[in-house]
Enzyme design. Structure first.
Site, PDB file in Angstrom:
ATOM      1  N   TYR A 134      44.459  24.054  86.713  1.00  0.00           N
ATOM      2  CA  TYR A 134      43.714  25.224  87.224  1.00  0.00           C
ATOM      3  C   TYR A 134      42.214  25.087  86.971  1.00  0.00           C
ATOM      4  O   TYR A 134      41.419  25.756  87.613  1.00  0.00           O
ATOM      5  CB  TYR A 134      44.180  26.534  86.568  1.00  0.00           C
ATOM      6  CG  TYR A 134      45.633  26.897  86.742  1.00  0.00           C
ATOM      7  CD1 TYR A 134      46.455  26.245  87.655  1.00  0.00           C
ATOM      8  CD2 TYR A 134      46.188  27.924  85.965  1.00  0.00           C
ATOM      9  CE1 TYR A 134      47.798  26.582  87.783  1.00  0.00           C
ATOM     10  CE2 TYR A 134      47.530  28.268  86.100  1.00  0.00           C
ATOM     11  CZ  TYR A 134      48.327  27.596  86.996  1.00  0.00           C
ATOM     12  OH  TYR A 134      49.643  27.940  87.105  1.00  0.00           O
TER      13      TYR A 134
ATOM     14  N   LYS B 192      49.773  24.117  80.710  1.00  0.00           N
ATOM     15  CA  LYS B 192      50.739  23.205  81.331  1.00  0.00           C
ATOM     16  C   LYS B 192      50.171  21.800  81.493  1.00  0.00           C
ATOM     17  O   LYS B 192      48.979  21.625  81.742  1.00  0.00           O
ATOM     18  CB  LYS B 192      51.149  23.756  82.714  1.00  0.00           C
ATOM     19  CG  LYS B 192      51.573  25.224  82.668  1.00  0.00           C
ATOM     20  CD  LYS B 192      51.965  25.784  84.017  1.00  0.00           C
ATOM     21  CE  LYS B 192      52.028  27.307  83.971  1.00  0.00           C
ATOM     22  NZ  LYS B 192      50.697  27.934  84.183  1.00  0.00           N
TER      23      LYS B 192
END
Length: 314
Positions: A51, A76
């Site tokens: 992200y 993640k």
């Protein structure tokens, strides 16, 4: 309007707040958004290496003055770092950006490996993503070492099929604490989520409002989930919106939900989705399941995702 502070217990014994704040997209808007979220009362922040928002999340947490141990942080591992020798370095980079020495939950973002190297999306001469050859079980075993060392308090996965997850459990020693999946009233996956309950794996819903996101072209031409008449009608009964009902529906099943917004009023509004939804309302919502999946990058990633799950286009 008030909200509950519902928490669930992971198989590690740690508590995870039912409502988390998602930070995917609009990376420049994230620091103020996370700042508003923390101020409003969110204590669960969901990010990911890909992200590009970990630094913004870290800054917002630091400036908030809220003690680290009161905030649940999930991040993640991205696909090009699946090789067991790369996993710890990947988490270290995330920790550095987040400004913390541990995450509460570390997830394998996808079961699909990309080629090793510095490129997040390694491409061949034809512009196709170059796959890696690391088995996700080996990636996960490297993550297990990070749980043992304390850099990740819990580990889990995201976007796995039932067969993939069954194999992972059979061939590793730590049952994943959580599985983050696309789940909403139009893609309810009730059998699959019940199976997680039986395994002691917590479920987190991403895209809890379904086709809100412009990136999902399969969502075109379908009315917005949060405007669904059944959700709106149930909401009226409780003095809530259709969006808040969609969140409460997830929480009623013991799942956490991670809505995202950059608007201050909506950030607060979503938190008020943490309310008690009676069983008869949950039952009524069962009737609007369309088995409609919006996020499937199989073609792009060169991996057939979700083969045994609802909403897979044949």
């Amino acid at each position: 309007m008030s909200h509950n502070n519902t928490q669930f217990t992971l198989n590690t014994g740690a508590k995870i707040p039912a409502i988390g704040f998602g930070t995917w997209q609009d990376k420049d808007a994230q620091e103020p958004a996370v700042t508003h979220a923390l101020k409003a009362g969110y204590r669960h922040i969901d990010t990911a290496r890909i992200y590009g928002t970990e630094a913004a999340v870290g800054n917002a947490i630091k400036k908030s003055g809220i003690p680290r141990d009161q905030i649940f942080i999930t991040t993640k591992l991205w696909n090009h770092m699946h090789h067991p020798d790369d996993v710890e370095a990947a988490l270290d980079a995330s920790l550095k950006d987040l400004g913390t020495d541990y995450v509460d939950l570390y997830l394998m973002h996808w079961p699909s490996p990309f080629a090793r190297g510095t490129e997040s999306f390694p491409k061949d001469a034809n512009g196709k993503i170059k796959p890696g050859d690391t088995d996700y079980v080996d990636t996960y075993k490297a993550m297990e070492a990070l749980q043992k060392s304390g850099k990740a308090r819990a580990i889990g996965v995201s976007n796995f099929s039932r067969a993939e997850l069954s194999r992972l459990i059979a061939e590793s020693s730590i049952v994943p604490a959580a599985h983050q999946i696309e789940c909403h009233p139009y893609l309810q996956q009730r059998e699959f989520t019940q199976w997680h309950r039986d395994q002691g794996i917590h479920v987190t819903h991403y895209s809890p409002f379904g086709n809100q996101n412009d990136i999902y072209d399969s969502g075109k031409g379908i009315g917005k989930l949060m405007d669904d008449p059944v959700l709106v009608e149930i909401g009226k009964k409780h003095g809530k919106s259709g969006a808040q009902v969609a969140l409460a529906w997830g929480i009623a099943q013991g799942h956490s939900v991670i809505p995202k917004s950059k608007t201050e009023s909506r950030i607060v509004h979503n938190l008020e989705g943490d309310f008690e939804l009676p069983a008869e309302d949950v039952e009524r919502i069962a009737s609007i399941d369309k088995k409609l999946r919006f996020n499937d990058p199989s073609k792009n990633f060169g991996w057939e995702f979700y083969q045994d799950l609802d909403g897979k286009k044949k």
